[in-house]
Design a protein around this motif. Structure first.
Motif, PDB file in Angstrom:
ATOM      1  N   ASP A 126       0.855   2.465  -6.456  1.00  0.00           N
ATOM      2  CA  ASP A 126       1.362   3.105  -7.672  1.00  0.00           C
ATOM      3  C   ASP A 126       2.546   4.021  -7.395  1.00  0.00           C
ATOM      4  OD1 ASP A 126       0.112   5.144  -6.330  1.00  0.00           O
ATOM      5  OD2 ASP A 126      -1.048   5.863  -8.055  1.00  0.00           O
ATOM      6  N   GLY A 127       3.069   3.977  -6.162  1.00  0.00           N
ATOM      7  CA  GLY A 127       4.220   4.798  -5.808  1.00  0.00           C
ATOM      8  C   GLY A 127       3.869   6.197  -5.338  1.00  0.00           C
ATOM      9  N   VAL A 128       2.578   6.519  -5.269  1.00  0.00           N
ATOM     10  CA  VAL A 128       2.118   7.840  -4.837  1.00  0.00           C
ATOM     11  C   VAL A 128       1.300   7.698  -3.555  1.00  0.00           C
ATOM     12  CG1 VAL A 128       0.727   9.855  -5.433  1.00  0.00           C
ATOM     13  CG2 VAL A 128       2.054   8.702  -7.203  1.00  0.00           C
ATOM     14  N   VAL A 129       1.623   8.495  -2.543  1.00  0.00           N
ATOM     15  CA  VAL A 129       0.879   8.450  -1.277  1.00  0.00           C
ATOM     16  C   VAL A 129      -0.523   8.996  -1.496  1.00  0.00           C
ATOM     17  CG1 VAL A 129       0.753   9.386   1.063  1.00  0.00           C
ATOM     18  CG2 VAL A 129       2.939   8.599   0.154  1.00  0.00           C
ATOM     19  N   ASP A 130      -1.528   8.259  -1.041  1.00  0.00           N
ATOM     20  CA  ASP A 130      -2.926   8.636  -1.231  1.00  0.00           C
ATOM     21  C   ASP A 130      -3.547   9.266   0.005  1.00  0.00           C
ATOM     22  OD1 ASP A 130      -3.255   7.351  -3.920  1.00  0.00           O
ATOM     23  OD2 ASP A 130      -2.780   5.564  -2.766  1.00  0.00           O
ATOM     24  N   VAL A 131      -3.138   8.812   1.193  1.00  0.00           N
ATOM     25  CA  VAL A 131      -3.744   9.291   2.431  1.00  0.00           C
ATOM     26  C   VAL A 131      -2.677   9.475   3.508  1.00  0.00           C
ATOM     27  CG1 VAL A 131      -5.444   8.849   4.248  1.00  0.00           C
ATOM     28  CG2 VAL A 131      -5.907   8.072   1.927  1.00  0.00           C
ATOM     29  N   VAL A 132      -2.733  10.612   4.192  1.00  0.00           N
ATOM     30  CA  VAL A 132      -1.910  10.851   5.375  1.00  0.00           C
ATOM     31  C   VAL A 132      -2.859  11.047   6.550  1.00  0.00           C
ATOM     32  CG1 VAL A 132      -0.271  12.385   6.521  1.00  0.00           C
ATOM     33  CG2 VAL A 132      -0.023  11.890   4.078  1.00  0.00           C
ATOM     34  N   THR A 133      -2.699  10.242   7.595  1.00  0.00           N
ATOM     35  CA  THR A 133      -3.580  10.302   8.766  1.00  0.00           C
ATOM     36  C   THR A 133      -2.771  10.729   9.981  1.00  0.00           C
ATOM     37  OG1 THR A 133      -4.921   8.496   7.848  1.00  0.00           O
ATOM     38  CG2 THR A 133      -5.238   9.037  10.170  1.00  0.00           C
ATOM     39  N   GLU A 134      -3.279  11.726  10.708  1.00  0.00           N
ATOM     40  CA  GLU A 134      -2.616  12.210  11.915  1.00  0.00           C
ATOM     41  C   GLU A 134      -3.433  11.789  13.138  1.00  0.00           C
ATOM     42  OE1 GLU A 134      -1.660  16.397  11.609  1.00  0.00           O
ATOM     43  OE2 GLU A 134      -1.504  16.200   9.427  1.00  0.00           O
ATOM     44  N   TYR A 135      -2.726  11.393  14.200  1.00  0.00           N
ATOM     45  CA  TYR A 135      -3.369  10.853  15.402  1.00  0.00           C
ATOM     46  C   TYR A 135      -3.010  11.672  16.633  1.00  0.00           C
ATOM     47  CZ  TYR A 135      -3.850   6.700  12.429  1.00  0.00           C
ATOM     48  OH  TYR A 135      -4.136   5.839  11.397  1.00  0.00           O
ATOM     49  N   ASP A 136      -3.906  11.635  17.615  1.00  0.00           N
ATOM     50  CA  ASP A 136      -3.603  12.177  18.929  1.00  0.00           C
ATOM     51  C   ASP A 136      -2.706  11.158  19.631  1.00  0.00           C
ATOM     52  OD1 ASP A 136      -3.645  12.711  21.741  1.00  0.00           O
ATOM     53  OD2 ASP A 136      -5.506  13.832  21.495  1.00  0.00           O
ATOM     54  N   PRO A 137      -1.476  11.517  19.972  1.00  0.00           N
ATOM     55  CA  PRO A 137      -0.551  10.537  20.551  1.00  0.00           C
ATOM     56  C   PRO A 137      -0.989  10.003  21.912  1.00  0.00           C
ATOM     57  CG  PRO A 137       0.374  12.745  20.667  1.00  0.00           C
ATOM     58  CD  PRO A 137      -0.853  12.836  19.819  1.00  0.00           C
ATOM     59  N   GLN A 138      -1.832  10.742  22.607  1.00  0.00           N
ATOM     60  CA  GLN A 138      -2.266  10.314  23.936  1.00  0.00           C
ATOM     61  C   GLN A 138      -3.439   9.344  23.877  1.00  0.00           C
ATOM     62  OE1 GLN A 138      -0.350  11.109  26.471  1.00  0.00           O
ATOM     63  NE2 GLN A 138       0.894  12.296  25.031  1.00  0.00           N
ATOM     64  N   THR A 139      -4.409   9.623  23.009  1.00  0.00           N
ATOM     65  CA  THR A 139      -5.618   8.803  22.950  1.00  0.00           C
ATOM     66  C   THR A 139      -5.622   7.826  21.776  1.00  0.00           C
ATOM     67  OG1 THR A 139      -6.824  10.405  21.573  1.00  0.00           O
ATOM     68  CG2 THR A 139      -6.916  10.699  23.969  1.00  0.00           C
ATOM     69  N   GLY A 140      -4.778   8.082  20.767  1.00  0.00           N
ATOM     70  CA  GLY A 140      -4.783   7.244  19.577  1.00  0.00           C
ATOM     71  C   GLY A 140      -5.902   7.580  18.613  1.00  0.00           C
ATOM     72  N   GLU A 141      -6.696   8.607  18.920  1.00  0.00           N
ATOM     73  CA  GLU A 141      -7.807   8.983  18.059  1.00  0.00           C
ATOM     74  C   GLU A 141      -7.317   9.722  16.813  1.00  0.00           C
ATOM     75  OE1 GLU A 141     -10.235  11.356  20.593  1.00  0.00           O
ATOM     76  OE2 GLU A 141     -11.199   9.634  21.557  1.00  0.00           O
ATOM     77  N   HIS A 160     -12.984  13.031  18.524  1.00  0.00           N
ATOM     78  CA  HIS A 160     -13.316  11.729  19.109  1.00  0.00           C
ATOM     79  C   HIS A 160     -13.622  10.704  18.016  1.00  0.00           C
ATOM     80  CE1 HIS A 160     -12.972  13.239  23.069  1.00  0.00           C
ATOM     81  NE2 HIS A 160     -14.115  13.904  23.092  1.00  0.00           N
ATOM     82  N   ASN A 161     -12.768  10.684  16.993  1.00  0.00           N
ATOM     83  CA  ASN A 161     -12.876   9.743  15.866  1.00  0.00           C
ATOM     84  C   ASN A 161     -14.128   9.955  15.017  1.00  0.00           C
ATOM     85  OD1 ASN A 161     -10.457   8.325  16.056  1.00  0.00           O
ATOM     86  ND2 ASN A 161     -11.270   6.891  17.563  1.00  0.00           N
ATOM     87  N   GLU A 162     -14.828  11.045  15.215  1.00  0.00           N
ATOM     88  CA  GLU A 162     -16.018  11.340  14.410  1.00  0.00           C
ATOM     89  C   GLU A 162     -15.702  12.474  13.438  1.00  0.00           C
ATOM     90  OE1 GLU A 162     -20.151  13.695  15.118  1.00  0.00           O
ATOM     91  OE2 GLU A 162     -19.762  12.052  16.527  1.00  0.00           O
ATOM     92  N   LEU A 163     -16.026  12.272  12.161  1.00  0.00           N
ATOM     93  CA  LEU A 163     -15.802  13.301  11.150  1.00  0.00           C
ATOM     94  C   LEU A 163     -16.655  14.524  11.468  1.00  0.00           C
ATOM     95  CD1 LEU A 163     -14.582  14.216   8.445  1.00  0.00           C
ATOM     96  CD2 LEU A 163     -16.513  13.097   7.297  1.00  0.00           C
TER      97      LEU A 163
END
Length: 224
Positions: A126-141, A160-163
């Motif tokens: 719909d032209g609106v961003v819904d989710v922004v996800t940030e990652y650890d650049p070293q582990t990809g988590e 460690h990818n756990e909420l």
């Protein structure tokens, strides 16, 4: 003579202040640039104001775009932005995707030193961003997710990818007023500012009005 010099100096200072004020108004009207570090603008999550298509406009002189088509024909639906380095090599900066082939960007992937650090997604096109996800650049988590659910702002934090923690802004003022803590996928504690007055109520386990007790010295959103 000194009096005239002082008057002229004050005149120039006032004129400069007026010019700065006009420039500030122009900047405010233009709004935040995509990808800036700010998360809240006038009580709304910044992700609702990100314009993914703008990543392809006004590129710096040292950046180039490579256009691809995943279907091998028609208009490009993948755009890869590289930064040109002094030695002639190129460094990956961003990947942009038009997932539903409507001519608009739906997903942006940001890279630093070749590592994925952030994604911005328009999930319902719909032209609106819904989710922004940030990652650890070293582990990809996954480190953090910022979501906009209607007028509600939601921040999720991961280990460690756990909420581990979810913050919710129920009155859209840009600040969390409910905090939910998780371990092993289950809610272990909930804290809520029911009346938005700074008084935090702590509940052990999931939100249950029958088991409330006030936290005597807790500040909402503190690290667990």
């Amino acid at each position: 003579m000194k009096t005239w010099v002082l008057i002229l100096s004050l005149s120039f200072a006032v004129a400069a202040m007026g010019a700065d004020a006009k420039d500030a108004k122009k900047d405010d009207a233009a709004g935040p640039k995509p990808g800036t570090a700010q998360e809240v603008v006038k009580g709304k999550a910044l992700i609702q104001t990100i314009k993914l298509d703008e990543y392809l406009t006004n590129l710096p002189d040292d950046e180039v775009v490579e256009k691809l088509n995943s279907q091998g024909k028609g208009n490009p639906d993948i755009f890869i932005i590289f930064k040109k380095k002094p030695d002639g090599s190129r460094q990956l900066v961003m990947q942009l995707f038009d997932l539903n082939h409507d001519g608009k960007i739906d997903l942006a992937k940001h890279f630093e030193k070749g590592k994925l650090v952030k994604t911005e997604a328009d999930l319902d096109y719909d032209g609106v961003v819904d989710v922004v996800t940030e990652y650890d650049p070293q582990t990809g988590e996954v480190r953090k997710k910022t979501q906009a659910d209607g007028n509600t702002n939601i921040w999720k934090y991961y280990f460690h990818n756990e909420l581990r923690k979810k913050e919710v802004d129920r009155n859209s003022d840009g600040k969390p007023d409910m905090w939910v803590y998780y371990r092993g996928g289950k809610v272990v504690r909930t804290e809520i500012d029911k009346n938005f007055d700074g008084k935090i109520v702590r509940i052990d386990g999931p939100l249950n009005p029958g088991k409330e007790k006030k936290a005597t010295s807790h500040q909402g959103g503190a690290a667990d």
